[in-house]
Scaffold this active site. Structure first.
Site, PDB file in Angstrom:
ATOM      1  N   ASP A   1      -7.290  -0.923   4.861  1.00 58.24           N
ATOM      2  CA  ASP A   1      -6.932  -1.954   3.891  1.00 58.24           C
ATOM      3  C   ASP A   1      -7.050  -3.364   4.477  1.00 58.24           C
ATOM      4  OD1 ASP A   1      -4.728  -1.738   5.460  1.00 58.24           O
ATOM      5  OD2 ASP A   1      -3.438  -0.899   3.914  1.00 58.24           O
TER       6      ASP A   1
ATOM      7  N   ASP B   1      -0.714  -0.393   6.253  1.00 55.28           N
ATOM      8  CA  ASP B   1      -0.664   0.123   7.625  1.00 55.28           C
ATOM      9  C   ASP B   1      -1.922  -0.215   8.400  1.00 55.28           C
ATOM     10  OD1 ASP B   1      -2.408   1.754   6.383  1.00 55.28           O
ATOM     11  OD2 ASP B   1      -1.375   3.628   6.824  1.00 55.28           O
TER      12      ASP B   1
ATOM     13  N   ASP C   1       0.883  -1.131   0.000  1.00 57.54           N
ATOM     14  CA  ASP C   1       0.000   0.000   0.000  1.00 57.54           C
ATOM     15  C   ASP C   1       0.941   1.205   0.000  1.00 57.54           C
ATOM     16  OD1 ASP C   1      -2.330   1.479   0.295  1.00 57.54           O
ATOM     17  OD2 ASP C   1      -2.010   1.659   2.448  1.00 57.54           O
TER      18      ASP C   1
END
Lengths: 611, 72
Positions: free
Chosen positions: A510, A506, A316
């Site tokens: 997500d 993190d 990400d």
């Protein structure tokens, strides 16, 4: 050595000396047998006893039972020295296994000994030492230099340097002072501090980490599953072959059965799959212990295995490749003043925890009057709509503005553009930028060195910005402008193309991607429950450089496990073949079996070493 | 209900695997894990039958490795 182990050692020494002595005495017949019975029974009475008891308990094919049959068989054949010798070797093996496993168990446990023992709490003006479990949230605790901080909390008095290596694997002390939060399990180095606890012990970071690591071996690796299944069939197979070997050839060739029974007894010596059954979980646990010492938590042996197989790492962007802390770099207002535009954006975003929202509220210096805000709606992947002073505003990405039928203006400055519009009018945009972490590029080039074939970045960001970051860090493939759901789709494309994927994020919005990847790795999440929950592995500090070392550690662990499996099975197979052909004797078989176990256990301890 | 108990003197890894298999076959046990390294057993079973199941589990464990004790 424990008392039990010392006693065993004495029995072994006595039996060994006795066996040698009796061997040298010129005894014959029944006297010789009786003389050998002394060392044999001294060293092996408990084996015979549990074998007998286990037969009644329905535990056939049990190690002690097989060893008893093998040695009693040898006695019947008149091989008294062998019977005593084999029993001695067997017990040496057991003793070693006991000591080695106990020792490695303790050293692995010590590796993870981050549990605070006590807390000094201030109650009614005096300091009392209690166990960390007894401290409630909001109490004040005192921590002196050199002591472990027992619970999570905020410093209310004093300043110090804290060593967080127990949690993050990072040895550099961090300065902390009044108002800073500290984590339980870290070490207070220099000053006396008072901490107001933020929660009870069971909710603290250190308790969660310990729980996670201790439960990690509940999730068994494929290798262990394979060996457990294998162990179930291996012993009966060897025993049945031993029976066949003892009786079929003598019947076929009408030979004397003595020689063939002797060969069959060799089979029984190597019929226990112990070396494998012990060394595999020990290796995985050692690997997880070693990783946790370097600040990488791996939640199970299965995850460690998956990590070792990874060939594609998907990142990400925000908070992973970049700092994730945004700052407002430009405000371009079309109609109203720049400050008025910022006022609308900051007020609307004041409830959000999103890093972009935080950057906007931080840039807005005045105090936000939350009474002005009416209904706020979040549209995931687009932005928010908010009622401020009765007027409806739309704040979000370009797609969001297009969705309500307006045309956003593109910006020439690189960064994330947050567009602001009224229901019928485009007001302007705020540019927010995020900087790449200093070690991202180094981590990606390290990843390539440890055998990662492809590095991919998924981001909701605009292509312009994403490509710039990609070039800077050496990422192979970039997919930008993705909504959370599309990130999952992209990942699935990679998985269906045959890639073994690790997703690094993190943990902020997500979670679905973390869960979908072959292995989800959350990072920079010290204390963030959601991420620890969703991920298979957690990198305890922000450094991406931990990722290549995690892959290395897992690769080494899996390699050692394979070594042990192949080594142990080969030696056993060789002994079985030699034994069947009449080329091995009982001494050799026993020595090989004990030796394999010793070497496999020692080898598995290598997984704990730092890289 | 999910509970964890300490196993004292659990010396043999093969026995740990056997215990796990044996306990998992008790009626009403939904999850069991014997952690050889941490010397622990974790049993998950429905609440009403838990005491009964635990008794059976302790018996099975003692039968597999007589020296091993479950610390309740």
């Amino acid at each position: 050595m424990s008392k039990k182990q010392k006693k065993m050692l004495l029995r072994i020494i006595f039996a060994a000396v006795m066996t040698v002595t009796v061997q040298l005495l010129p005894l014959q017949g029944i006297c010789r047998m009786a003389a050998f019975a002394v060392p044999y029974l001294t060293v092996g009475w408990d084996v015979l006893y549990s074998a007998a008891r286990n037969i009644f308990g329905g535990q056939l094919f049990d190690e002690q039972f097989l060893m008893s049959i093998a040695t009693l068989g040898a006695i019947l054949l008149g091989e008294y020295t062998e019977a005593a010798g084999v029993m001695i070797f067997y017990q040496i093996g057991e003793l070693f296994q006991n000591i080695a496993v106990g020792k490695s168990r303790r050293s692995i446990a010590a590796l993870m000994d981050i549990r605070p023992d006590s807390a000094v709490v201030i109650r009614n003006g005096s300091e009392i030492t209690v166990s960390p479990e007894e401290v409630t949230a909001g109490e004040i605790i005192t921590v002196r230099p050199g002591e472990k901080i027992p619970l999570d909390g905020e410093i209310t008095e004093g300043s110090t340097a804290v060593n967080t290596s127990a949690l993050t694997g990072e040895g550099i002390p961090v300065d902390k002072t009044v108002g800073d939060s500290v984590n339980g399990g870290t070490l207070n180095l220099t000053g006396v501090i008072k901490i107001k606890t933020s929660g009870v012990y069971s909710e603290s970071t250190v308790a969660k980490i310990l729980e996670l690591v201790e439960n990690a071996s509940e999730k068994k690796s494929k290798a262990e599953g394979f060996i457990t299944k294998f162990a179930r069939i291996y012993t009966p197979c060897v025993v049945v072959s031993a029976l066949l070997l003892a009786f079929i050839p003598p019947l076929l060739f009408s030979e004397a059965p003595g020689e063939w029974i002797k060969r069959a007894l060799i089979f029984l010596m190597v019929s226990c799959p112990c070396a494998l059954v012990v060394s595999i979980p020990l290796s995985f646990f050692g690997g997880m212990g070693g990783a946790s010492r370097s600040g990488i938590l791996i939640k199970g042996a299965d995850s460690l295995e998956a990590l070792a197989k990874t060939d594609t790492v998907v990142f990400d962007k925000t908070g992973t490749i970049t700092h994730g802390s945004f700052t407002v770099t430009a405000i371009h207002s079309e109609i109203i003043s720049e400050n008025a535009l910022l006022d609308i954006a900051a007020t609307a975003e004041s409830y959000s925890n999103h890093p972009i929202a935080k950057a906007i509220t931080e840039a807005y210096c005045e105090k936000i009057d939350k009474k002005r805000i009416g209904e706020v709606k979040e549209v995931a992947g687009f932005g928010i709509s908010a009622l401020i002073d009765g007027k409806k505003y739309f704040i979000g990405n370009a797609a969001f503005i297009k969705k309500i039928g307006l045309e956003p203006h593109e910006c020439h400055i690189s960064g994330t553009a947050i567009h602001i519009a009224e229901e019928s009018e485009y007001l302007g945009h705020i540019i927010i930028n995020d900087t790449v972490k200093p070690d991202s590029a180094a981590a990606i080039s390290e990843l390539k060195k440890v055998g990662i074939k492809k590095v991919v970045m998924l981001t909701g960001d605009s292509s312009h910005n994403a490509e710039e970051i990609g070039k800077l860090t050496g990422i192979d493939e970039i997919h930008c402008g993705l909504l959370p759901a599309q990130k999952v789709e992209k990942l699935e494309e990679l998985i269906s193309a045959g890639s073994k994927t690790a997703f690094v994020g993190d943990g902020i919005n997500d979670a679905p991607v973390l869960a979908r990847a072959d292995i989800g790795i959350a990072m920079g999440t010290l204390g963030s429950d959601a991420a620890i929950e969703a991920a298979d592995a957690v990198i305890m500090n922000d450094s991406l450089l931990k990722l290549p070392s995690a892959i290395r550690i897992s690769g080494r662990t899996v390699h050692i496990v394979k070594q042990n499996i192949i080594f142990a099975l080969t030696v056993k197979a060789v002994i079985l073949i030699l034994g069947a052909a009449g080329l091995a004797n009982m001494w050799l078989a026993m020595l090989a079996d004990v030796g394999v176990m010793v070497l496999a256990v020692l080898n598995s301890m290598r997984t704990m070493k730092k890289l | 209900m999910k509970k964890t108990f300490k196993l004292e003197d659990l010396d043999c890894a093969n026995c740990a695997a056997k215990m796990e298999r044996a306990v998992s076959e008790i009626d009403g046990v939904s999850f069991v894990s014997v952690n050889f390294i941490m010397q622990k057993i974790t049993i998950e079973a429905n609440d009403e039958a838990f005491e009964e199941i635990l008794k059976k589990a302790v018996k099975l464990i003692r039968r597999i490795e007589p020296d091993c004790r479950v610390i309740l």
